[in-house]
Design an enzyme around this catalytic site. Structure first.
Site, short mmCIF file in Angstrom:
data_model
loop_
_atom_site.label_atom_id
_atom_site.label_comp_id
_atom_site.label_asym_id
_atom_site.label_seq_id
_atom_site.Cartn_x
_atom_site.Cartn_y
_atom_site.Cartn_z
CG ASP A 14 -5.00 67.48 -14.84
OD1 ASP A 14 -6.54 68.36 -14.33
OD2 ASP A 14 -4.94 67.67 -16.14
CE LYS A 17 -1.47 71.46 -9.93
NZ LYS A 17 -1.23 70.89 -11.05
N GLY A 41 -8.19 72.84 -11.25
CA GLY A 41 -9.67 71.55 -10.44
C GLY A 41 -8.41 70.63 -9.80
CG HIS A 42 -6.50 71.57 -6.61
ND1 HIS A 42 -5.30 71.56 -7.61
CD2 HIS A 42 -5.77 72.93 -6.38
CE1 HIS A 42 -4.24 71.78 -7.10
NE2 HIS A 42 -4.18 73.31 -6.61
CD GLN A 225 -3.34 76.44 -15.02
OE1 GLN A 225 -2.65 77.36 -14.36
NE2 GLN A 225 -4.65 76.81 -14.65
P1 GDP Z 1 -4.53 68.44 -9.57
O1 GDP Z 1 -4.97 69.82 -10.04
O2 GDP Z 1 -2.63 68.93 -9.50
O3 GDP Z 1 -4.69 68.45 -7.72
O4 GDP Z 1 -4.68 67.18 -10.03
P2 GDP Z 1 -6.27 66.80 -10.70
O5 GDP Z 1 -7.04 65.99 -8.12
O6 GDP Z 1 -7.20 67.24 -11.13
O7 GDP Z 1 -6.38 64.99 -10.13
C1 GDP Z 1 -5.77 64.56 -8.61
C2 GDP Z 1 -6.75 62.79 -9.10
O8 GDP Z 1 -6.10 61.83 -9.24
C3 GDP Z 1 -7.53 62.89 -7.88
O9 GDP Z 1 -9.05 63.18 -8.40
C4 GDP Z 1 -7.26 62.49 -7.03
O10 GDP Z 1 -7.94 62.06 -6.04
C5 GDP Z 1 -6.48 61.38 -7.72
N1 GDP Z 1 -5.04 60.85 -7.52
C6 GDP Z 1 -4.17 61.97 -6.79
N2 GDP Z 1 -3.07 60.53 -6.35
C7 GDP Z 1 -3.09 59.31 -6.64
C8 GDP Z 1 -2.71 58.80 -6.25
O11 GDP Z 1 -1.44 58.08 -5.79
N3 GDP Z 1 -3.64 57.64 -6.75
C9 GDP Z 1 -5.04 57.94 -7.93
N4 GDP Z 1 -5.28 56.52 -8.01
N5 GDP Z 1 -5.91 58.45 -7.24
C10 GDP Z 1 -4.87 59.53 -7.30
#
Ligand code: GDP
Length: 438
Positions: A14, A17, A41-42, A225
Protein backbone atom coordinates in the site's frame (compact mmCIF):
# COMPACT_ATOMS: atom_id res chain seq x y z
CA UNK A 1 21.43 -1.29 -21.55
CA UNK A 2 18.86 -3.18 -19.49
CA UNK A 3 15.62 -1.34 -19.96
CA UNK A 4 13.56 -3.22 -17.37
CA UNK A 5 12.40 -1.22 -14.34
CA UNK A 6 11.07 -3.04 -11.29
CA UNK A 7 8.68 -1.13 -9.07
CA UNK A 8 8.52 -2.79 -5.70
CA UNK A 9 6.87 -1.93 -2.40
CA UNK A 10 9.61 -1.38 0.18
CA UNK A 11 7.37 -1.71 3.24
CA UNK A 12 4.27 -3.82 3.99
CA UNK A 13 2.38 -2.85 0.85
CA UNK A 14 0.00 0.00 0.00
CA UNK A 15 2.93 2.36 -0.54
CA UNK A 16 1.31 3.95 -3.58
CA UNK A 17 2.92 1.68 -6.19
CA UNK A 18 -0.02 2.24 -8.50
CA UNK A 19 0.67 5.93 -8.72
CA UNK A 20 4.40 5.53 -9.26
CA UNK A 21 3.87 2.88 -11.95
CA UNK A 22 1.39 5.22 -13.57
CA UNK A 23 4.03 7.97 -13.54
CA UNK A 24 6.81 5.77 -14.94
CA UNK A 25 4.48 4.21 -17.51
CA UNK A 26 4.69 7.38 -19.58
CA UNK A 27 8.04 6.18 -20.96
CA UNK A 28 7.31 2.45 -20.97
CA UNK A 29 6.04 0.15 -23.71
CA UNK A 30 4.76 -2.59 -21.41
CA UNK A 31 3.69 -2.89 -17.77
CA UNK A 32 3.69 -6.41 -16.35
CA UNK A 33 2.45 -7.78 -13.02
CA UNK A 34 4.77 -10.54 -11.81
CA UNK A 35 3.20 -11.94 -8.63
CA UNK A 36 0.18 -11.81 -6.36
CA UNK A 37 -3.48 -11.87 -7.14
CA UNK A 38 -6.47 -9.66 -6.70
CA UNK A 39 -5.52 -8.97 -3.09
CA UNK A 40 -3.45 -6.10 -4.43
CA UNK A 41 -5.48 -2.96 -4.80
CA UNK A 42 -4.11 -0.04 -6.73
CA UNK A 43 -6.02 3.17 -6.45
CA UNK A 44 -5.43 5.68 -9.19
CA UNK A 45 -6.85 9.12 -9.53
CA UNK A 46 -6.76 10.37 -13.11
CA UNK A 47 -8.56 13.54 -14.09
CA UNK A 48 -10.35 13.48 -10.74
CA UNK A 49 -11.81 10.03 -11.47
CA UNK A 50 -10.96 7.20 -9.11
CA UNK A 51 -10.17 3.76 -10.55
CA UNK A 52 -9.36 0.76 -8.37
CA UNK A 53 -7.45 -2.02 -10.11
CA UNK A 54 -6.82 -5.38 -8.51
CA UNK A 55 -5.23 -7.43 -11.26
CA UNK A 56 -4.80 -5.39 -14.41
CA UNK A 57 -1.62 -3.29 -14.29
CA UNK A 58 -2.31 0.39 -13.88
CA UNK A 59 -0.55 1.05 -17.21
CA UNK A 60 -3.83 0.13 -18.90
CA UNK A 61 -4.97 3.70 -18.34
CA UNK A 62 -2.25 4.90 -20.72
CA UNK A 63 -3.47 4.59 -24.30
CA UNK A 64 -1.12 2.53 -26.44
CA UNK A 65 0.74 0.80 -23.61
CA UNK A 66 0.67 -2.97 -23.36
CA UNK A 67 -0.21 -4.65 -20.07
CA UNK A 68 0.53 -8.17 -18.94
CA UNK A 69 -0.26 -10.56 -16.12
CA UNK A 70 2.73 -12.84 -15.69
CA UNK A 71 3.11 -16.53 -14.90
CA UNK A 72 3.86 -15.73 -11.25
CA UNK A 73 0.35 -14.36 -10.67
CA UNK A 74 -2.75 -16.14 -9.44
CA UNK A 75 -5.90 -14.97 -11.18
CA UNK A 76 -9.57 -15.26 -10.36
CA UNK A 77 -10.84 -15.39 -13.96
CA UNK A 78 -14.25 -13.99 -13.03
CA UNK A 79 -12.77 -11.03 -11.22
CA UNK A 80 -10.44 -10.40 -14.12
CA UNK A 81 -13.34 -10.45 -16.58
CA UNK A 82 -15.26 -8.02 -14.35
CA UNK A 83 -12.27 -5.71 -14.14
CA UNK A 84 -11.79 -5.74 -17.91
CA UNK A 85 -15.50 -5.02 -18.38
CA UNK A 86 -15.45 -2.06 -15.99
CA UNK A 87 -12.37 -0.64 -17.73
CA UNK A 88 -14.17 -0.96 -21.06
CA UNK A 89 -17.20 0.76 -19.58
CA UNK A 90 -14.92 3.63 -18.51
CA UNK A 91 -13.86 4.00 -22.15
CA UNK A 92 -10.47 2.26 -21.85
CA UNK A 93 -9.41 0.19 -24.88
CA UNK A 94 -8.98 -3.38 -23.64
CA UNK A 95 -7.94 -5.52 -26.61
CA UNK A 96 -5.79 -8.66 -26.96
CA UNK A 97 -3.10 -6.68 -28.76
CA UNK A 98 -2.40 -4.70 -25.59
CA UNK A 99 -3.67 -6.91 -22.75
CA UNK A 100 -1.85 -10.21 -22.27
CA UNK A 101 -2.55 -12.95 -19.75
CA UNK A 102 0.15 -15.56 -19.28
CA UNK A 103 -0.66 -19.11 -20.36
CA UNK A 104 1.08 -20.16 -17.18
CA UNK A 105 -0.73 -17.96 -14.65
CA UNK A 106 -2.57 -20.00 -12.03
CA UNK A 107 -6.32 -19.76 -11.47
CA UNK A 108 -7.94 -18.86 -8.18
CA UNK A 109 -11.08 -20.97 -7.89
CA UNK A 110 -14.11 -20.85 -5.59
CA UNK A 111 -12.76 -23.74 -3.43
CA UNK A 112 -9.65 -21.63 -2.75
CA UNK A 113 -11.76 -18.76 -1.54
CA UNK A 114 -13.98 -20.91 0.62
CA UNK A 115 -10.94 -22.60 2.10
CA UNK A 116 -9.24 -19.27 2.83
CA UNK A 117 -12.28 -18.05 4.75
CA UNK A 118 -12.90 -21.35 6.54
CA UNK A 119 -9.30 -21.43 7.74
CA UNK A 120 -9.31 -17.86 8.96
CA UNK A 121 -12.60 -18.48 10.80
CA UNK A 122 -11.19 -21.64 12.40
CA UNK A 123 -7.97 -19.90 13.43
CA UNK A 124 -9.78 -17.40 15.67
CA UNK A 125 -7.29 -15.10 17.34
CA UNK A 126 -4.43 -16.76 15.44
CA UNK A 127 -5.72 -15.71 12.04
CA UNK A 128 -3.29 -14.15 9.59
CA UNK A 129 -5.68 -11.46 8.42
CA UNK A 130 -5.73 -12.60 4.78
CA UNK A 131 -8.05 -10.85 2.34
CA UNK A 132 -10.06 -14.09 2.10
CA UNK A 133 -9.69 -14.15 -1.68
CA UNK A 134 -8.14 -17.57 -1.98
CA UNK A 135 -4.69 -16.31 -2.99
CA UNK A 136 -2.78 -18.45 -0.47
CA UNK A 137 -4.60 -21.72 -1.27
CA UNK A 138 -4.17 -21.07 -5.02
CA UNK A 139 -0.39 -20.71 -4.57
CA UNK A 140 -0.40 -23.90 -2.48
CA UNK A 141 -2.03 -25.76 -5.34
CA UNK A 142 0.47 -24.27 -7.79
CA UNK A 143 3.40 -25.57 -5.76
CA UNK A 144 1.50 -28.78 -5.05
CA UNK A 145 1.49 -29.29 -8.85
CA UNK A 146 -2.26 -29.71 -9.01
CA UNK A 147 -3.16 -26.11 -9.92
CA UNK A 148 -5.32 -25.08 -12.84
CA UNK A 149 -3.62 -22.69 -15.26
CA UNK A 150 -4.86 -20.22 -17.84
CA UNK A 151 -3.75 -22.55 -20.63
CA UNK A 152 -6.18 -25.18 -19.30
CA UNK A 153 -9.10 -22.86 -20.07
CA UNK A 154 -8.35 -23.45 -23.74
CA UNK A 155 -9.07 -27.21 -23.60
CA UNK A 156 -12.37 -28.26 -21.93
CA UNK A 157 -11.30 -31.89 -21.36
CA UNK A 158 -8.02 -30.95 -19.75
CA UNK A 159 -9.81 -28.29 -17.72
CA UNK A 160 -12.22 -30.88 -16.30
CA UNK A 161 -9.45 -33.20 -15.31
CA UNK A 162 -7.42 -30.39 -13.66
CA UNK A 163 -10.47 -29.17 -11.70
CA UNK A 164 -11.11 -32.74 -10.53
CA UNK A 165 -7.53 -32.89 -9.30
CA UNK A 166 -7.93 -29.74 -7.22
CA UNK A 167 -11.26 -30.87 -5.74
CA UNK A 168 -9.96 -34.32 -4.85
CA UNK A 169 -7.57 -32.64 -2.47
CA UNK A 170 -9.42 -29.49 -1.43
CA UNK A 171 -12.82 -31.04 -0.70
CA UNK A 172 -11.19 -33.18 1.98
CA UNK A 173 -9.84 -30.11 3.71
CA UNK A 174 -13.08 -28.16 3.32
CA UNK A 175 -15.05 -30.99 4.92
CA UNK A 176 -12.48 -31.27 7.67
CA UNK A 177 -13.08 -27.60 8.49
CA UNK A 178 -16.84 -28.10 8.44
CA UNK A 179 -17.29 -26.21 5.13
CA UNK A 180 -19.30 -27.32 2.08
CA UNK A 181 -17.38 -29.29 -0.57
CA UNK A 182 -17.80 -28.54 -4.31
CA UNK A 183 -18.99 -30.71 -7.19
CA UNK A 184 -16.87 -30.67 -10.34
CA UNK A 185 -19.63 -29.12 -12.42
CA UNK A 186 -20.18 -26.32 -9.93
CA UNK A 187 -16.61 -25.17 -10.53
CA UNK A 188 -16.35 -26.19 -14.18
CA UNK A 189 -19.48 -24.65 -15.71
CA UNK A 190 -18.67 -21.00 -14.93
CA UNK A 191 -15.05 -21.59 -16.06
CA UNK A 192 -16.18 -22.87 -19.44
CA UNK A 193 -18.23 -19.74 -19.86
CA UNK A 194 -15.44 -17.37 -18.92
CA UNK A 195 -12.95 -19.27 -21.10
CA UNK A 196 -14.59 -17.86 -24.24
CA UNK A 197 -14.17 -14.33 -22.96
CA UNK A 198 -10.61 -14.60 -21.70
CA UNK A 199 -9.32 -16.97 -24.39
CA UNK A 200 -8.18 -14.27 -26.85
CA UNK A 201 -6.04 -12.60 -24.16
CA UNK A 202 -4.15 -15.75 -23.13
CA UNK A 203 -0.63 -15.77 -24.56
CA UNK A 204 3.06 -16.41 -23.87
CA UNK A 205 3.89 -13.29 -21.89
CA UNK A 206 7.61 -14.03 -21.47
CA UNK A 207 7.99 -14.31 -25.22
CA UNK A 208 6.24 -11.01 -25.85
CA UNK A 209 8.29 -9.23 -23.19
CA UNK A 210 11.48 -10.62 -24.67
CA UNK A 211 10.67 -9.06 -28.04
CA UNK A 212 10.21 -5.63 -26.42
CA UNK A 213 13.33 -5.91 -24.31
CA UNK A 214 15.38 -6.87 -27.36
CA UNK A 215 14.03 -3.81 -29.16
CA UNK A 216 15.25 -1.63 -26.27
CA UNK A 217 11.78 -0.72 -25.03
CA UNK A 218 11.17 0.09 -21.39
CA UNK A 219 9.31 -2.67 -19.56
CA UNK A 220 7.91 -1.93 -16.11
CA UNK A 221 7.63 -4.83 -13.69
CA UNK A 222 4.90 -3.95 -11.24
CA UNK A 223 5.04 -5.64 -7.85
CA UNK A 224 2.13 -6.18 -5.52
CA UNK A 225 2.17 -6.00 -1.71
CA UNK A 226 5.54 -5.16 -0.18
CA UNK A 227 8.98 -6.55 0.51
CA UNK A 228 8.30 -7.19 4.19
CA UNK A 229 5.42 -9.45 3.14
CA UNK A 230 7.68 -11.62 0.95
CA UNK A 231 7.12 -15.30 1.73
CA UNK A 232 10.83 -15.89 2.36
CA UNK A 233 12.22 -12.50 3.35
CA UNK A 234 9.25 -10.91 5.10
CA UNK A 235 7.94 -11.06 8.66
CA UNK A 236 7.19 -14.78 8.42
CA UNK A 237 4.63 -16.26 9.05
CA UNK A 238 2.74 -12.96 8.71
CA UNK A 239 3.50 -12.72 5.02
CA UNK A 240 1.78 -13.14 1.69
CA UNK A 241 2.10 -16.40 -0.23
CA UNK A 242 4.39 -15.22 -3.04
CA UNK A 243 7.84 -13.74 -3.48
CA UNK A 244 7.28 -9.99 -3.59
CA UNK A 245 10.91 -8.82 -3.78
CA UNK A 246 12.45 -7.43 -6.95
CA UNK A 247 14.15 -10.72 -7.83
CA UNK A 248 10.73 -12.21 -8.28
CA UNK A 249 10.08 -9.89 -11.25
CA UNK A 250 12.23 -11.98 -13.52
CA UNK A 251 10.81 -15.30 -12.30
CA UNK A 252 7.19 -14.18 -12.37
CA UNK A 253 7.32 -12.42 -15.73
CA UNK A 254 9.44 -15.03 -17.48
CA UNK A 255 12.55 -13.07 -18.49
CA UNK A 256 16.14 -13.27 -17.31
CA UNK A 257 17.38 -11.13 -14.39
CA UNK A 258 19.68 -9.23 -16.74
CA UNK A 259 16.63 -7.48 -18.18
CA UNK A 260 16.38 -5.31 -15.08
CA UNK A 261 18.36 -2.07 -14.99
CA UNK A 262 16.55 -0.10 -12.28
CA UNK A 263 14.85 -1.17 -9.09
CA UNK A 264 12.56 1.51 -7.67
CA UNK A 265 11.48 0.97 -4.07
CA UNK A 266 8.28 2.72 -3.05
CA UNK A 267 7.93 3.85 0.52
CA UNK A 268 5.58 6.14 2.32
CA UNK A 269 7.04 8.92 4.42
CA UNK A 270 5.66 6.95 7.41
CA UNK A 271 4.73 3.29 7.79
CA UNK A 272 1.54 1.25 7.58
CA UNK A 273 0.63 -2.39 7.79
CA UNK A 274 -2.60 -4.28 7.17
CA UNK A 275 -3.49 -7.41 9.08
CA UNK A 276 -1.62 -9.16 11.85
CA UNK A 277 2.14 -9.37 12.42
CA UNK A 278 5.02 -7.40 13.89
CA UNK A 279 5.21 -3.67 13.26
CA UNK A 280 7.90 -2.11 15.48
CA UNK A 281 7.06 1.56 14.89
CA UNK A 282 3.26 1.22 15.21
CA UNK A 283 1.48 4.13 16.89
CA UNK A 284 -1.55 3.17 18.96
CA UNK A 285 -2.33 6.74 19.84
CA UNK A 286 -3.73 9.96 18.48
CA UNK A 287 -0.84 10.44 16.05
CA UNK A 288 -1.50 6.99 14.57
CA UNK A 289 -5.17 7.89 14.29
CA UNK A 290 -4.27 11.12 12.57
CA UNK A 291 -2.01 9.41 10.02
CA UNK A 292 -4.84 6.99 9.26
CA UNK A 293 -7.37 9.76 8.79
CA UNK A 294 -5.22 12.22 6.84
CA UNK A 295 -3.56 9.47 4.78
CA UNK A 296 -6.92 7.72 4.15
CA UNK A 297 -5.29 4.50 5.32
CA UNK A 298 -8.04 2.02 4.59
CA UNK A 299 -7.50 -0.98 2.29
CA UNK A 300 -8.41 -0.47 -1.38
CA UNK A 301 -9.62 -4.07 -1.62
CA UNK A 302 -11.13 -4.74 1.79
CA UNK A 303 -11.72 -1.30 3.32
CA UNK A 304 -9.87 -2.48 6.42
CA UNK A 305 -8.24 0.26 8.51
CA UNK A 306 -4.44 0.10 8.23
CA UNK A 307 -2.15 0.17 11.24
CA UNK A 308 -0.01 3.32 11.12
CA UNK A 309 3.37 4.30 12.55
CA UNK A 310 6.61 6.21 12.10
CA UNK A 311 9.08 5.66 9.28
CA UNK A 312 11.31 2.69 10.05
CA UNK A 313 14.78 3.20 8.59
CA UNK A 314 15.98 -0.20 9.82
CA UNK A 315 13.23 -1.94 7.86
CA UNK A 316 13.93 0.24 4.82
CA UNK A 317 17.67 -0.51 4.88
CA UNK A 318 16.75 -4.17 4.92
CA UNK A 319 14.34 -3.71 2.00
CA UNK A 320 17.03 -1.78 0.10
CA UNK A 321 19.42 -4.68 0.52
CA UNK A 322 17.12 -7.60 -0.34
CA UNK A 323 15.73 -5.82 -3.39
CA UNK A 324 18.92 -4.17 -4.56
CA UNK A 325 17.10 -0.84 -4.72
CA UNK A 326 18.71 1.65 -7.08
CA UNK A 327 16.35 4.44 -6.07
CA UNK A 328 13.46 5.33 -3.81
CA UNK A 329 10.13 6.92 -4.62
CA UNK A 330 8.82 8.53 -1.46
CA UNK A 331 5.04 8.89 -1.26
CA UNK A 332 2.51 10.65 0.95
CA UNK A 333 4.89 13.26 2.30
CA UNK A 334 1.88 15.62 2.40
CA UNK A 335 0.25 13.47 5.09
CA UNK A 336 2.90 14.58 7.59
CA UNK A 337 2.12 18.30 7.25
CA UNK A 338 0.96 19.85 10.49
CA UNK A 339 2.88 17.58 12.86
CA UNK A 340 5.17 19.60 15.07
CA UNK A 341 7.84 16.93 15.31
CA UNK A 342 8.39 13.63 13.50
CA UNK A 343 10.12 10.49 14.64
CA UNK A 344 12.25 8.13 12.60
CA UNK A 345 13.28 4.69 13.82
CA UNK A 346 17.04 4.61 13.31
CA UNK A 347 17.81 1.36 15.14
CA UNK A 348 16.32 -1.35 17.33
CA UNK A 349 17.14 -2.38 20.85
CA UNK A 350 16.53 -5.95 21.94
CA UNK A 351 17.91 -7.15 25.27
CA UNK A 352 19.96 -4.00 25.34
CA UNK A 353 21.68 -4.83 22.04
CA UNK A 354 21.37 -2.62 18.98
CA UNK A 355 20.46 -4.69 15.94
CA UNK A 356 21.88 -3.67 12.62
CA UNK A 357 19.73 -5.90 10.42
CA UNK A 358 16.01 -6.50 10.34
CA UNK A 359 15.63 -9.56 12.56
CA UNK A 360 14.10 -12.77 11.23
CA UNK A 361 12.36 -13.60 14.49
CA UNK A 362 11.04 -11.92 17.61
CA UNK A 363 10.41 -8.65 15.88
CA UNK A 364 7.60 -8.17 18.36
CA UNK A 365 10.21 -7.98 21.13
CA UNK A 366 12.32 -5.21 19.65
CA UNK A 367 12.10 -1.65 20.73
CA UNK A 368 12.83 0.97 18.10
CA UNK A 369 15.31 3.70 18.82
CA UNK A 370 13.83 6.95 17.56
CA UNK A 371 15.37 10.15 16.32
CA UNK A 372 13.16 13.21 16.57
CA UNK A 373 13.18 15.72 13.74
CA UNK A 374 11.34 18.95 13.06
CA UNK A 375 8.00 18.90 11.28
CA UNK A 376 6.37 21.56 9.09
CA UNK A 377 2.99 23.17 9.30
CA UNK A 378 2.25 24.18 5.67
CA UNK A 379 0.19 22.00 3.34
CA UNK A 380 2.49 20.85 0.51
CA UNK A 381 0.11 19.16 -1.89
CA UNK A 382 0.54 21.92 -4.47
CA UNK A 383 4.34 21.74 -4.57
CA UNK A 384 5.75 20.62 -7.92
CA UNK A 385 9.40 21.45 -7.45
CA UNK A 386 11.69 20.70 -4.58
CA UNK A 387 12.22 24.32 -3.64
CA UNK A 388 8.50 24.81 -3.11
CA UNK A 389 8.71 22.56 -0.06
CA UNK A 390 9.40 23.94 3.41
CA UNK A 391 13.01 23.43 4.50
CA UNK A 392 11.95 20.97 7.25
CA UNK A 393 10.26 18.75 4.64
CA UNK A 394 13.35 18.80 2.43
CA UNK A 395 15.53 18.00 5.45
CA UNK A 396 13.25 15.08 6.30
CA UNK A 397 13.67 13.59 2.81
CA UNK A 398 17.43 14.13 2.96
CA UNK A 399 17.60 12.41 6.34
CA UNK A 400 15.64 9.37 5.12
CA UNK A 401 17.88 9.15 2.06
CA UNK A 402 20.94 9.24 4.27
CA UNK A 403 19.64 6.64 6.71
CA UNK A 404 18.54 4.19 4.03
CA UNK A 405 21.56 4.80 1.81
CA UNK A 406 19.62 4.92 -1.47
CA UNK A 407 18.88 8.09 -3.50
CA UNK A 408 15.33 9.39 -3.58
CA UNK A 409 14.25 9.92 -7.19
CA UNK A 410 10.76 11.29 -6.74
CA UNK A 411 8.54 12.56 -3.97
CA UNK A 412 4.79 12.29 -4.11
CA UNK A 413 2.76 14.94 -2.33
CA UNK A 414 -0.85 14.05 -3.15
CA UNK A 415 -3.05 11.38 -4.66
CA UNK A 416 -3.37 13.05 -8.08
CA UNK A 417 -1.28 11.98 -11.08
CA UNK A 418 0.43 15.38 -11.26
CA UNK A 419 1.30 15.60 -7.54
CA UNK A 420 4.83 14.34 -7.93
CA UNK A 421 8.17 16.11 -7.54
CA UNK A 422 11.16 14.75 -9.49
CA UNK A 423 13.87 14.78 -6.84
CA UNK A 424 17.07 16.25 -8.07
CA UNK A 425 19.17 13.42 -6.86
CA UNK A 426 21.43 13.12 -9.94
CA UNK A 427 20.78 9.44 -10.35
CA UNK A 428 17.14 10.00 -11.17
CA UNK A 429 17.54 13.00 -13.42
CA UNK A 430 20.27 11.59 -15.61
CA UNK A 431 18.62 8.20 -15.86
CA UNK A 432 15.23 9.60 -16.60
CA UNK A 433 16.61 11.82 -19.33
CA UNK A 434 18.46 8.97 -21.01
CA UNK A 435 15.33 6.82 -20.96
CA UNK A 436 12.96 9.37 -22.38
CA UNK A 437 15.33 10.61 -25.07
CA UNK A 438 15.88 7.07 -26.31
P1 GDP B 1 -0.58 0.60 -3.82
O1 GDP B 1 -1.27 -0.72 -3.72
O2 GDP B 1 0.84 0.53 -3.38
O3 GDP B 1 -0.76 1.26 -5.16
O4 GDP B 1 -1.26 1.53 -2.77
P2 GDP B 1 -2.80 1.95 -2.65
O5 GDP B 1 -3.32 2.32 -3.99
O6 GDP B 1 -3.54 0.97 -1.86
O7 GDP B 1 -2.63 3.20 -1.74
C1 GDP B 1 -2.22 4.34 -2.22
C2 GDP B 1 -3.26 5.36 -1.85
O8 GDP B 1 -2.62 6.53 -1.54
C3 GDP B 1 -4.20 5.68 -2.98
O9 GDP B 1 -5.45 6.03 -2.47
C4 GDP B 1 -3.53 6.88 -3.64
O10 GDP B 1 -4.43 7.72 -4.31
C5 GDP B 1 -2.95 7.55 -2.45
N1 GDP B 1 -1.70 8.26 -2.68
C6 GDP B 1 -0.65 7.88 -3.46
N2 GDP B 1 0.34 8.77 -3.35
C7 GDP B 1 -0.08 9.72 -2.49
C8 GDP B 1 0.51 10.91 -1.95
O11 GDP B 1 1.64 11.25 -2.23
N3 GDP B 1 -0.25 11.61 -1.06
C9 GDP B 1 -1.50 11.25 -0.70
N4 GDP B 1 -2.16 12.01 0.16
N5 GDP B 1 -2.09 10.15 -1.20
C10 GDP B 1 -1.38 9.40 -2.07
Amino acid sequence: MSTGIVVVGAQWGDEGKGKVVDHLATDAAVVVRYQGGANAGHTLVVGGQKTVLHLVPSGILHPGKCCAIGAGCVVDPHELATELASLRAAGVAVEPDRMWISLRAQLVLPPHQRLDKAREAAAGAKRLGTTGRGIGPAYEDAVGRRGVRMVDLLDPDRLRSRVEGVLRERNLVLEGLGAEPFTTDEVLAPLLEIAEELGPFITDVGHRLDAHLRAGDIVLFEGAQGSLLDVSHGTYPFVTSSATVAGSASVGAGVGPGAVGRVVGITKAYATRVGAGPFPTELNDETGERLRRVGAEFGATTGRPRRCGWFDAVALRYAARINGLTEIALTKLDVLSGLETLQIAVGYKADGVDLESFPAVDLEQVEPVFETVEGWSEPIEGARVRDALPEAARAYVRRLEELVGVPVSMVSVGPGREAIIPWSSETYQSRHKSYSSK
